[in-house]
Design a protein around this motif. Structure first.
Motif, PDB file in Angstrom:
ATOM      1  N   ASP A  80      -0.236  -4.451  -9.121  1.00 10.16           N
ATOM      2  CA  ASP A  80      -1.222  -3.668  -9.734  1.00 10.16           C
ATOM      3  C   ASP A  80      -2.017  -2.991  -9.015  1.00 10.16           C
ATOM      4  OD1 ASP A  80      -0.240  -5.102 -12.016  1.00 10.16           O
ATOM      5  OD2 ASP A  80      -1.512  -7.043 -11.869  1.00 10.16           O
ATOM      6  N   ALA A  81      -1.740  -2.420  -7.845  1.00 12.85           N
ATOM      7  CA  ALA A  81      -2.593  -1.403  -7.161  1.00 12.85           C
ATOM      8  C   ALA A  81      -2.787  -0.177  -8.000  1.00 12.85           C
ATOM      9  CB  ALA A  81      -1.932  -1.267  -5.801  1.00 12.85           C
ATOM     10  N   ASP A  82      -3.726   0.582  -7.771  1.00 13.18           N
ATOM     11  CA  ASP A  82      -3.841   2.016  -8.453  1.00 13.18           C
ATOM     12  C   ASP A  82      -3.697   2.917  -7.444  1.00 13.18           C
ATOM     13  OD1 ASP A  82      -5.397   1.155 -10.813  1.00 13.18           O
ATOM     14  OD2 ASP A  82      -6.449   0.217  -9.315  1.00 13.18           O
ATOM     15  N   PHE A  83      -3.922   2.674  -6.096  1.00 13.64           N
ATOM     16  CA  PHE A  83      -3.597   3.895  -4.934  1.00 13.64           C
ATOM     17  C   PHE A  83      -3.060   3.041  -3.803  1.00 13.64           C
ATOM     18  CE2 PHE A  83      -6.555   6.010  -7.430  1.00 13.64           C
ATOM     19  CZ  PHE A  83      -6.107   7.314  -7.570  1.00 13.64           C
ATOM     20  N   VAL A  84      -2.120   3.607  -3.145  1.00 14.98           N
ATOM     21  CA  VAL A  84      -1.505   3.012  -2.048  1.00 14.98           C
ATOM     22  C   VAL A  84      -1.421   4.124  -1.000  1.00 14.98           C
ATOM     23  CG1 VAL A  84       0.597   2.234  -0.912  1.00 14.98           C
ATOM     24  CG2 VAL A  84       0.304   1.697  -3.292  1.00 14.98           C
ATOM     25  N   THR A  85      -2.287   3.958   0.148  1.00 13.89           N
ATOM     26  CA  THR A  85      -2.088   4.805   1.187  1.00 13.89           C
ATOM     27  C   THR A  85      -1.014   4.530   2.428  1.00 13.89           C
ATOM     28  OG1 THR A  85      -3.989   3.895   2.587  1.00 13.89           O
ATOM     29  CG2 THR A  85      -4.452   5.598   0.830  1.00 13.89           C
ATOM     30  N   PHE A 130      11.000   4.717   1.659  1.00 13.03           N
ATOM     31  CA  PHE A 130      12.016   4.410   0.463  1.00 13.03           C
ATOM     32  C   PHE A 130      11.705   3.137   0.138  1.00 13.03           C
ATOM     33  CE2 PHE A 130      15.120   8.286   0.458  1.00 13.03           C
ATOM     34  CZ  PHE A 130      14.058   9.154   0.549  1.00 13.03           C
ATOM     35  N   ASP A 131      11.591   2.151   0.937  1.00 13.47           N
ATOM     36  CA  ASP A 131      11.500   0.906   0.667  1.00 13.47           C
ATOM     37  C   ASP A 131      10.144   0.641  -0.004  1.00 13.47           C
ATOM     38  OD1 ASP A 131      14.005   0.237   1.602  1.00 13.47           O
ATOM     39  OD2 ASP A 131      13.158  -0.565   3.403  1.00 13.47           O
ATOM     40  N   ILE A 132       8.848   1.281   0.577  1.00 17.49           N
ATOM     41  CA  ILE A 132       7.676   1.190  -0.128  1.00 17.49           C
ATOM     42  C   ILE A 132       7.761   1.550  -1.486  1.00 17.49           C
ATOM     43  CG2 ILE A 132       5.351   1.723  -0.047  1.00 17.49           C
ATOM     44  CD1 ILE A 132       5.624   2.086   3.049  1.00 17.49           C
ATOM     45  N   ILE A 133       8.623   2.744  -1.773  1.00 19.88           N
ATOM     46  CA  ILE A 133       8.574   3.273  -2.947  1.00 19.88           C
ATOM     47  C   ILE A 133       9.191   2.364  -4.017  1.00 19.88           C
ATOM     48  CG2 ILE A 133       9.849   5.133  -4.321  1.00 19.88           C
ATOM     49  CD1 ILE A 133       9.112   7.243  -2.245  1.00 19.88           C
ATOM     50  N   LYS A 134      10.522   1.540  -3.455  1.00 23.53           N
ATOM     51  CA  LYS A 134      11.014   0.605  -4.603  1.00 23.53           C
ATOM     52  C   LYS A 134      10.027  -0.400  -4.888  1.00 23.53           C
ATOM     53  CE  LYS A 134      15.449   1.699  -2.513  1.00 23.53           C
ATOM     54  NZ  LYS A 134      16.507   1.377  -1.366  1.00 23.53           N
ATOM     55  N   ASP A 135       9.200  -0.889  -3.757  1.00 19.88           N
ATOM     56  CA  ASP A 135       8.363  -2.026  -4.183  1.00 19.88           C
ATOM     57  C   ASP A 135       7.169  -1.513  -5.148  1.00 19.88           C
ATOM     58  OD1 ASP A 135       9.575  -3.816  -2.405  1.00 19.88           O
ATOM     59  OD2 ASP A 135       8.248  -3.478  -0.672  1.00 19.88           O
ATOM     60  N   VAL A 136       6.957  -0.177  -4.809  1.00 18.21           N
ATOM     61  CA  VAL A 136       5.657   0.318  -5.770  1.00 18.21           C
ATOM     62  C   VAL A 136       6.280   0.316  -7.400  1.00 18.21           C
ATOM     63  CG1 VAL A 136       4.376   2.625  -6.305  1.00 18.21           C
ATOM     64  CG2 VAL A 136       4.502   1.345  -4.099  1.00 18.21           C
ATOM     65  N   GLU A 137       7.493   0.980  -7.488  1.00 17.04           N
ATOM     66  CA  GLU A 137       8.149   1.181  -8.872  1.00 17.04           C
ATOM     67  C   GLU A 137       8.268  -0.152  -9.423  1.00 17.04           C
ATOM     68  OE1 GLU A 137      10.974   5.070  -8.068  1.00 17.04           O
ATOM     69  OE2 GLU A 137      11.690   3.139  -7.470  1.00 17.04           O
ATOM     70  N   LYS A 138       8.296  -1.463  -8.795  1.00 17.13           N
ATOM     71  CA  LYS A 138       8.428  -2.676  -9.265  1.00 17.13           C
ATOM     72  C   LYS A 138       7.080  -3.209  -9.686  1.00 17.13           C
ATOM     73  CE  LYS A 138      12.765  -3.961  -7.311  1.00 17.13           C
ATOM     74  NZ  LYS A 138      13.518  -4.748  -6.274  1.00 17.13           N
ATOM     75  N   LEU A 139       6.092  -3.116  -8.744  1.00 15.21           N
ATOM     76  CA  LEU A 139       4.759  -3.874  -8.655  1.00 15.21           C
ATOM     77  C   LEU A 139       3.647  -3.009  -9.282  1.00 15.21           C
ATOM     78  CD1 LEU A 139       5.354  -5.636  -5.090  1.00 15.21           C
ATOM     79  CD2 LEU A 139       5.934  -6.740  -7.451  1.00 15.21           C
ATOM     80  N   CYS A 140       3.745  -1.789  -9.208  1.00 20.71           N
ATOM     81  CA  CYS A 140       2.530  -0.951  -9.562  1.00 20.71           C
ATOM     82  C   CYS A 140       2.964   0.370  -9.862  1.00 20.71           C
ATOM     83  CB  CYS A 140       1.411  -1.005  -8.524  1.00 20.71           C
ATOM     84  SG  CYS A 140       2.061  -0.541  -6.736  1.00 20.71           S
ATOM     85  N   PRO A 141       3.834   0.720 -10.960  1.00 25.96           N
ATOM     86  CA  PRO A 141       4.605   1.753 -11.117  1.00 25.96           C
ATOM     87  C   PRO A 141       3.724   2.975 -11.357  1.00 25.96           C
ATOM     88  CG  PRO A 141       4.808   0.226 -12.882  1.00 25.96           C
ATOM     89  CD  PRO A 141       4.175  -0.290 -11.768  1.00 25.96           C
ATOM     90  N   LYS A 142       2.587   2.785 -11.838  1.00 25.65           N
ATOM     91  CA  LYS A 142       1.633   3.869 -12.231  1.00 25.65           C
ATOM     92  C   LYS A 142       0.814   4.448 -10.909  1.00 25.65           C
ATOM     93  CE  LYS A 142       1.152   2.935 -16.864  1.00 25.65           C
ATOM     94  NZ  LYS A 142       0.384   2.695 -18.294  1.00 25.65           N
TER      95      LYS A 142
END
Length: 453
Positions: A80-85, A130-142
């Protein structure tokens, strides 16, 4: 307005993190962060612990209600993160030292975003992004990913070329430094509006115009740089050599410092070779600076970002990232200089390229500045060459094929011999093999060759 923002910083043990936290503290009124998570890997745990303690003291001193967390579990943090740096370095500074020293040992420029060093940093970094993006798509897609991991342009190109993830912006401190330089030399007051027409690729940008309160001030800026009265080098990690007056006047553009590697290749190589033989590449200096910084960070009475952080070459990355996050969150539509896909806005380059240029940023991300529709024709040869190198590197990072690495290396204008490219690719692939799991078969084939020679 959305409240209780959650921000995750991957590479939380970075020496830059105190600057990022300082930026969030300064902007708390416009960025109401409830949770800030610092994520790192096992090998970075010691630094992460030191950074966490310092940032906790900074937050307590500021009296803002940000709850700070640290973890080695990226997925736990991302929920549920809003931003990832993203601000990590695969292999840490020891890997950078190899990126610089191996090319120099072959008589080539050793630099962490250009040439052979930039290529191998890209090969290590792109799969992790790319691995981080896969995690973001599952856990905080927005969530939005704001990346300042180098090579930022190459990484941004790979993301938009090889994934469907759209909420991604690459940030660089070079345009920020150029803007600060312009503010200083033109004596632009805080209340005055400064707008800069900047275009190109990451570490390959040019300024074509500068406006103060809507009036162009570019001529006096260009005259100052061309005549040598003003030094436009705003980057700590590049030797301050002036561009020739003839080059500046014939271009009628202001190039960023990284263009020294192309317009003064002979001089830059000579300087770097001298430094290398005297005791090491730039990474050696950076490791000493980092040690001094972390010794400072450990002090229990330190509760602010120390001024010494600016000795690191990437100062102001974090502040730029904070500004971008605030622009998106508050739908500011303010001017920034970032890496993103122009999607056909520029009429004389391919529509699918990621570029670095002036844009406005709001809730929906970055939009190219309407004043910039065209890249200056004089720069297109170099821009096309470097973009070809970036695209080939992103392909190699995914394929894990030795020949794809060779192609990318041969496309770099900093590599002057195909035979040297083979030696460099081989030496660097073997040196970094433990950080390049995609290349397991290629490494095995190289070792097999060695046994038969």
């Amino acid at each position: 307005m959305q409240k209780n923002l959650k921000i995750v910083t991957i590479g939380g043990g970075s020496s830059y993190t105190p600057e990022l936290v300082e930026g969030f503290i300064k902007r708390y009124a416009e960025l109401p962060i409830k949770e800030l998570w610092l994520v790192d890997v096992e090998s970075g745990k010691q630094k992460q612990d030191i950074i966490f303690d310092l940032c906790q003291r900074m937050i307590e001193r500021a009296g803002v209600p940000i709850t700070l967390y640290k973890t080695l579990d990226r997925r736990e943090a991302l929920i549920d993160a809003d931003f990832v740096t993203t601000q990590f370095r695969v292999g840490q500074l020891k890997a950078r030292e190899l990126d610089e020293s191996i090319p120099l040992s072959h008589g080539y420029l050793g630099q962490e975003t250009n040439g052979a060093g930039g290529l191998f940093k890209g090969l290590r970094t792109i799969p992790v992004i790319f691995d981080i993006i896969k995690d973001v798509e599952k856990l905080c897609p927005k969530a939005w990913i704001i990346n300042f991991t180098n090579p930022a342009g190459m990484v941004t190109e790979a993301v938009f070329r090889h994934t469907r993830f759209k909420n991604f912006i690459g940030v660089c401190n070079v345009p920020v430094g150029m803007k600060m330089f312009i503010r200083d030399v033109l004596k632009v007051r805080p209340q005055e509006a400064l707008s800069i027409d900047l275009f190109g690729l990451n570490h390959l940008v040019f300024i074509k115009d500068v406006y103060v309160n809507g009036q162009s001030r570019f001529t006096e800026l260009l005259d100052g740089v061309a005549s040598g009265r003003l030094s436009a080098n705003s980057v700590k990690n590049i030797f301050d050599l002036p561009f020739s007056e003839g080059l500046i006047r014939s271009l009628n553009l202001l190039p960023c410092s990284y263009l020294l590697y192309y317009f003064k290749q002979k001089e830059m190589l000579a300087i770097e070779m001298g430094e290398f033989y005297k005791g090491g590449a730039r990474a050696t200096v950076v490791q000493k600076v980092e040690k001094q910084l972390f010794d400072l960070y450990k002090k229990p009475d330190l509760d602010v970002k120390p001024a010494e952080l600016e000795l690191r070459g990437g100062a102001y990355y974090s502040d730029a990232a904070c500004d971008v996050i605030s622009a998106i969150y508050n739908d500011k539509q303010t001017e920034h200089y970032v890496n993103f896909p122009h999607r056909g806005h520029i009429d004389n380059i391919p529509a699918d390229w990621a570029v670095e240029m002036t844009c406005s940023i709001g809730r929906n991300g970055a939009k190219p500045h309407p004043r910039l529709k065209h890249f200056d024709e004089k720069t297109l040869g170099l821009i096309y060459t470097i973009k070809g190198f970036e695209i080939a590197t992103s392909e190699a990072a995914l394929s894990g094929k030795f020949n794809d690495v060779l192609l990318a290396l041969n496309l770099s204008p900093l590599i002057l011999s195909d035979k040297d490219a083979e030696k460099l690719a081989r030496d660097m692939l073997l040196a970094h093999q433990h950080l390049l799991p995609n290349f397991t078969q290629a490494v095995a084939a190289l070792k097999e060759q060695d046994t038969h020679e």
